[in-house]
Write a protein that holds these residues in place. Structure first.
Motif, PDB file in Angstrom:
ATOM      1  N   HIS A  15       9.711 -17.048  -1.738  1.00  0.00           N
ATOM      2  CA  HIS A  15       9.009 -16.937  -0.465  1.00  0.00           C
ATOM      3  C   HIS A  15       7.576 -16.457  -0.685  1.00  0.00           C
ATOM      4  N   LYS A  17       4.357 -13.977   0.335  1.00  0.00           N
ATOM      5  CA  LYS A  17       4.244 -12.602   0.821  1.00  0.00           C
ATOM      6  C   LYS A  17       4.033 -12.631   2.330  1.00  0.00           C
ATOM      7  N   THR A  18       4.469 -11.582   2.990  1.00  0.00           N
ATOM      8  CA  THR A  18       4.313 -11.525   4.449  1.00  0.00           C
ATOM      9  C   THR A  18       2.848 -11.457   4.861  1.00  0.00           C
ATOM     10  N   THR A  19       1.977 -11.015   3.967  1.00  0.00           N
ATOM     11  CA  THR A  19       0.541 -10.932   4.259  1.00  0.00           C
ATOM     12  C   THR A  19      -0.205 -12.208   3.873  1.00  0.00           C
ATOM     13  N   SER A  20       0.485 -13.163   3.309  1.00  0.00           N
ATOM     14  CA  SER A  20      -0.132 -14.399   2.830  1.00  0.00           C
ATOM     15  C   SER A  20      -0.344 -15.391   3.968  1.00  0.00           C
ATOM     16  N   ASN A  54       6.685 -21.275   4.566  1.00  0.00           N
ATOM     17  CA  ASN A  54       6.759 -19.934   3.982  1.00  0.00           C
ATOM     18  C   ASN A  54       7.655 -19.792   2.754  1.00  0.00           C
ATOM     19  N   HIS A  55       8.279 -20.869   2.316  1.00  0.00           N
ATOM     20  CA  HIS A  55       9.092 -20.748   1.102  1.00  0.00           C
ATOM     21  C   HIS A  55       9.303 -22.103   0.435  1.00  0.00           C
ATOM     22  N   TRP A  95       2.606 -15.324  -3.573  1.00  0.00           N
ATOM     23  CA  TRP A  95       4.072 -15.394  -3.547  1.00  0.00           C
ATOM     24  C   TRP A  95       4.639 -13.988  -3.595  1.00  0.00           C
ATOM     25  N   GLN A  96       5.818 -13.795  -3.028  1.00  0.00           N
ATOM     26  CA  GLN A  96       6.521 -12.531  -3.206  1.00  0.00           C
ATOM     27  C   GLN A  96       6.946 -12.396  -4.664  1.00  0.00           C
ATOM     28  N   TRP A 149      13.798  -7.915   1.591  1.00  0.00           N
ATOM     29  CA  TRP A 149      12.768  -8.593   2.366  1.00  0.00           C
ATOM     30  C   TRP A 149      11.377  -7.996   2.174  1.00  0.00           C
ATOM     31  N   ARG A 150      11.247  -7.052   1.287  1.00  0.00           N
ATOM     32  CA  ARG A 150       9.926  -6.446   1.028  1.00  0.00           C
ATOM     33  C   ARG A 150       9.111  -7.324   0.104  1.00  0.00           C
ATOM     34  N   ASP A 151       7.779  -7.218   0.272  1.00  0.00           N
ATOM     35  CA  ASP A 151       6.873  -7.925  -0.643  1.00  0.00           C
ATOM     36  C   ASP A 151       6.899  -7.223  -1.965  1.00  0.00           C
TER      37      ASP A 151
END
Length: 151
Positions: A15, A17-20, A54-55, A95-96, A149-151
């Protein structure tokens, strides 16, 4: 034995990153082609690469000369570096850190390939988190909800 032989199908999922920034539809084909070239450069065989904004899902045949962690690390590092030069939109792309790697038997090869091919349809009904937890449960992989689910 005088020769080492193997044919290991692996389904890789990871996935952003949530900030990406998200992966734009019009750029997916180029990104997947680039990732395919990275896989080939690592002596592996890409079968299908697809995903959503997102993934990514990858089905490939692993080389007997590389570990899964090294392959994924190389794919993520090189593709992240490349996409940032592809278009200024991706300047903050990342990416995460983690990934999922799942073995696929020859008998499930076609089913897995079709599943990956139809990602947009699957995600009209199920989120990435639901999908990923489904894989973890199917493969009986323990995970800690606090960290997954954390980056």
């Amino acid at each position: 034995m005088s020769q080492s032989l193997s044919k290991l199908f692996v389904h890789i999922v990871y996935h952003i990153k949530t900030t990406s920034v998200k992966i734009r539809n019009q750029d997916r084909k180029d990104l997947y082609a680039y990732i395919g070239s990275i896989i080939k450069n690592n002596e592996c065989i890409p079968i299908i690469i697809n995903g959503t904004e997102n993934h990514i899902h990858i089905l490939c045949v692993m080389s007997k000369n590389i570990s899964l962690v090294k392959l994924v690390e190389d794919i993520k590092c090189q593709s992240s570096r490349w996409i940032k030069t592809f278009n200024p939109y991706y300047k903050k792309f990342a990416w995460q850190g983690g990934y999922g790697g799942f073995s696929v038997s020859s008998s499930l090869h076609d089913k897995t390939k079709n599943y990956i091919k139809n990602q947009d349809e699957h995600h009209k009904k199920r989120t990435f988190q639901e999908e990923y937890q489904m894989f973890l449960n199917e493969y009986d992989i323990e995970f800690d909800e606090r960290y997954i689910w954390r980056d």
